[in-house]
Structure formats: C-alpha cells, structure tokens
Scaffold this active site. Structure first.
Site, PDB file in Angstrom:
ATOM      1  N   ARG A 105       0.821  -1.214   0.000  1.00 36.71           N
ATOM      2  CA  ARG A 105       0.000   0.000   0.000  1.00 36.71           C
ATOM      3  C   ARG A 105       0.855   1.266   0.000  1.00 36.71           C
ATOM      4  O   ARG A 105       0.334   2.370  -0.152  1.00 36.71           O
ATOM      5  CB  ARG A 105      -0.942  -0.013   1.202  1.00 36.71           C
ATOM      6  CG  ARG A 105      -2.101  -0.984   1.040  1.00 36.71           C
ATOM      7  CD  ARG A 105      -2.980  -1.062   2.268  1.00 36.71           C
ATOM      8  NE  ARG A 105      -2.407  -1.900   3.314  1.00 36.71           N
ATOM      9  CZ  ARG A 105      -3.007  -2.204   4.454  1.00 36.71           C
ATOM     10  NH1 ARG A 105      -4.206  -1.708   4.706  1.00 36.71           N
ATOM     11  NH2 ARG A 105      -2.426  -2.986   5.342  1.00 36.71           N
ATOM     12  N   HIS A 139      -1.489  -5.315  -4.239  1.00 34.68           N
ATOM     13  CA  HIS A 139      -2.389  -4.171  -4.064  1.00 34.68           C
ATOM     14  C   HIS A 139      -2.263  -3.192  -5.225  1.00 34.68           C
ATOM     15  O   HIS A 139      -3.254  -2.595  -5.656  1.00 34.68           O
ATOM     16  CB  HIS A 139      -2.074  -3.464  -2.746  1.00 34.68           C
ATOM     17  CG  HIS A 139      -2.974  -2.304  -2.462  1.00 34.68           C
ATOM     18  ND1 HIS A 139      -4.321  -2.449  -2.207  1.00 34.68           N
ATOM     19  CD2 HIS A 139      -2.723  -0.968  -2.408  1.00 34.68           C
ATOM     20  CE1 HIS A 139      -4.867  -1.263  -2.003  1.00 34.68           C
ATOM     21  NE2 HIS A 139      -3.922  -0.346  -2.118  1.00 34.68           N
ATOM     22  N   LYS A 204     -16.718   6.498  -2.598  1.00 36.13           N
ATOM     23  CA  LYS A 204     -16.575   7.000  -1.228  1.00 36.13           C
ATOM     24  C   LYS A 204     -15.711   8.249  -1.183  1.00 36.13           C
ATOM     25  O   LYS A 204     -14.818   8.442  -2.010  1.00 36.13           O
ATOM     26  CB  LYS A 204     -15.968   5.910  -0.334  1.00 36.13           C
ATOM     27  CG  LYS A 204     -14.557   5.494  -0.719  1.00 36.13           C
ATOM     28  CD  LYS A 204     -14.082   4.321   0.121  1.00 36.13           C
ATOM     29  CE  LYS A 204     -12.675   3.896  -0.309  1.00 36.13           C
ATOM     30  NZ  LYS A 204     -12.226   2.696   0.386  1.00 36.13           N
TER      31      LYS A 204
END
Length: 339
Positions: A105, A139, A204
């Site tokens: 990440r 990721h 979001k």
C-alpha cells in the site's frame, strides 16, 4: 553440480499451515513425499532472527514460502535472512513465494517527504539473493516494475468465481458484483466477467485516513445479491459501511470476497455486528484466534494454485495458464468445483 530431482520448499513462521498444505499437495502431484526443508527460524532474546538450514541445498531450486503479514517487519526479515542463508549455501535459484506482499500500500508518494516503501522492500529482496517472486493479488500491479527480477502475480478471482458458482448455485442471475471504491473497478470487473454478472461501484469520500464520510452507489443493486470484491480488508470499516449502504439501496443480501484478510484492530467485531451475510477470505494470511472463531468469516484455500504455480516455475512452463477457468477447475476439483 547435482541434478535437481524435485523442487525444495522452506517456510518461515508467517503462515506455516499454508506452506505445509503446499508441500502436501506437491507430494500428491509428484508421487513422492515432499517435506518442508528441515530448518530452524527463531529469535534470540533481543528479538534478532536466526536461521539455520539442516539440509544440503547446494544446486537446489529453492522456494521460500513466507507472507510478509503482521508482524510485517519480523516476517520480512525472516524472508530476507532465509534467502541469505540459502544464497550462501549455494542454492541454484531462490524463489520467494509471498502469498501476501506487505508494504504494497506504500507504492507511491502521496505527500511530500514520504517514502516509497514497496520499492525499498523490492530492493532488499533482490539484495538478499531472491531471483524470482511469486505472489497473489498485489495491491498495486505496478509493484511488479519495482523489481529487476521476474514477478508472477497470481489472481484470486478464478478461485472466487468457482466458490461463488458453488455457494450461489441456482441464484447466479441475481448477483451483482460491487467494487468498494473506484480504484478496485478492474478487479471487480474481472470477477464479474468470469461469473457473467453486472457491476456496481461504491464511490466513497474520505475526510481523513480510516474514516469514510460519504458513500454513493453507482449502478443498480435493488433486489440483488451484492458481492463486494477487494484485495485487502484491514480494519473492515469501509467494508461494513459499504455493506450498510448497499442494503440501504435495496440489496437483498451482501457478501464480501476479499483476497487478504489482514483483519486488524476492531475488524472481527465489526464484521460480526455487520449486515454482511459472510466474509470470504483466502488463506494467504494465517488467521488469528478471533478470526478463526468468527462464524461470519470463511476461508478458501490457495494451496492448489500456489502448488501448481511453483511446479510450473520449476518446470519452466506457463504460470499465466492458471488464470484460465478450464485449467484451474481441475486443480480445485474436490474443493470448489461448480455445482
């Protein structure tokens, strides 16, 4: 130099059950018992990691099975030190089998004066003597470019597709696959394509890291079985909020398929109290006690896929062939064959 007769496996402490499952399945494939390499991986009283390999590995094709999950730093150091021990013992080739690649990440600079830790980790692995990496659902796919060695990135979508076809037999026409954010659309689209389902997105907006201020559903989920798909579930805040939003938009059921169940902090409690019918994760990360005890969380095996990938690398044959359902189905026969 001796001729290598079989691939050799060695495991750190991050996820030994998965390593043992890979060794067991490899024994079935090869028709000969293949055990994990006899070694000790332990810590001194001050926390330093020590590795000793008790078998001859000179000229051998070594596969080190080690997720860099929590505790990420300890597990990463185990991987590096095992690799260094093998390199200094004249192993012919060292492949790191990293089911869950930690630090993924941190793949770019999001602010000034911040590191790109995934690149640093890649450099450390190459320096330790690792010559190839086998992992699952990175990721960020561009991390493969951080390495100057081959990186094989497996995908959980084919496994999830087989599981969904079994779990929702007779109701497949009611399913909508949902990406919990815009960044995961490609991953969700791949699964939707495999099972022939429509795709929706939960958009979001974050006020600050770890908090979700507002969620909007793009696409129709009313009277549908919503299946959220993502690569990582950490504290489960976003996941549970997305499930609530989908139910609020008229979904009849919400289930989640997540590759890596990090599940830290309040994650298990949140999932147990959520509106989700189930959370399905792979076994790339060894479960904690609370995760194993939660009846809402179910795990699917990755050992069949990793075993075949290791054998393909050892044989010099295609790894990408495992992305095809026709190839993967027989590998998972008896596990997750479609009903």
């Amino acid at each position: 130099m001796p001729v290598t007769q079989e691939p050799k496996l060695i495991s750190g402490n991050a996820n030994r059950p998965l390593a043992e499952a890979i060794a067991k399945r490899m024994s079935m494939h090869r028709g000969a018992k293949i055990d994990l390499c006899d070694a000790r991986v332990e810590r001194f009283n001050d926390g330093e990691i020590f590795v000793e390999v008790f078998e001859n590995v000179r000229g051998e094709d070594m596969f080190v099975v080690q997720s860099t999950s929590n505790p990420a730093n300890d597990n990463l150091m185990e991987l590096l030190i095992i690799s260094d021990a093998l390199r200094r013992s004249s192993a012919r080739r060292i492949t790191a089998v990293i089911p869950y690649f930690g630090y993924a990440r941190q793949d770019r600079r999001t602010k000034a004066r911040t590191p790109i830790s995934a690149k640093l980790v890649a450099n450390m692995m190459v320096t330790a003597g690792i010559e190839r990496v086998l992992t699952m659902d990175l990721h960020a796919a561009q991390i493969q470019g951080f390495f100057d060695i081959p990186v094989d990135n497996l995908y959980a979508a084919p496994i999830f597709a087989l599981d969904i076809e079994r779990q929702f037999a007779g109701r497949m026409d009611q399913i909508t696959v949902v990406s919990p954010d815009v960044g995961g659309v490609a991953r969700a689209r791949e699964l939707a394509k495999r099972i022939g389902a429509p795709l929706s997105i939960v958009d979001k907006r974050r006020e600050k890291p770890g908090e979700v201020a507002e969620m909007t559903v793009i696409g129709e989920v009313k009277d549908r079985i919503a299946i959220i798909v993502d690569d990582i579930c950490d504290t489960a805040g976003t996941l549970c909020k997305a499930a609530e939003t989908l139910m609020g938009q008229g979904a009849t059921e919400v289930h989640s398929y997540i590759t890596h169940g990090v599940l830290s902090g309040p994650a298990v409690e949140r999932i147990a109290d959520s509106v989700m019918g189930s959370l399905v994760v792979t076994d790339t990360i060894a479960p904690t006690g609370p995760v194993a005890a939660c009846d809402r969380i179910r795990r699917v095996p990755t050992a069949p896929m990793f075993t075949q990938a290791i054998l393909n690398i050892w044989n010099g044959t295609s790894v990408s062939s495992l992305f095809d359902a026709d190839t993967l189905g027989p590998i998972y026969e008896g596990h997750y064959s479609a009903a």
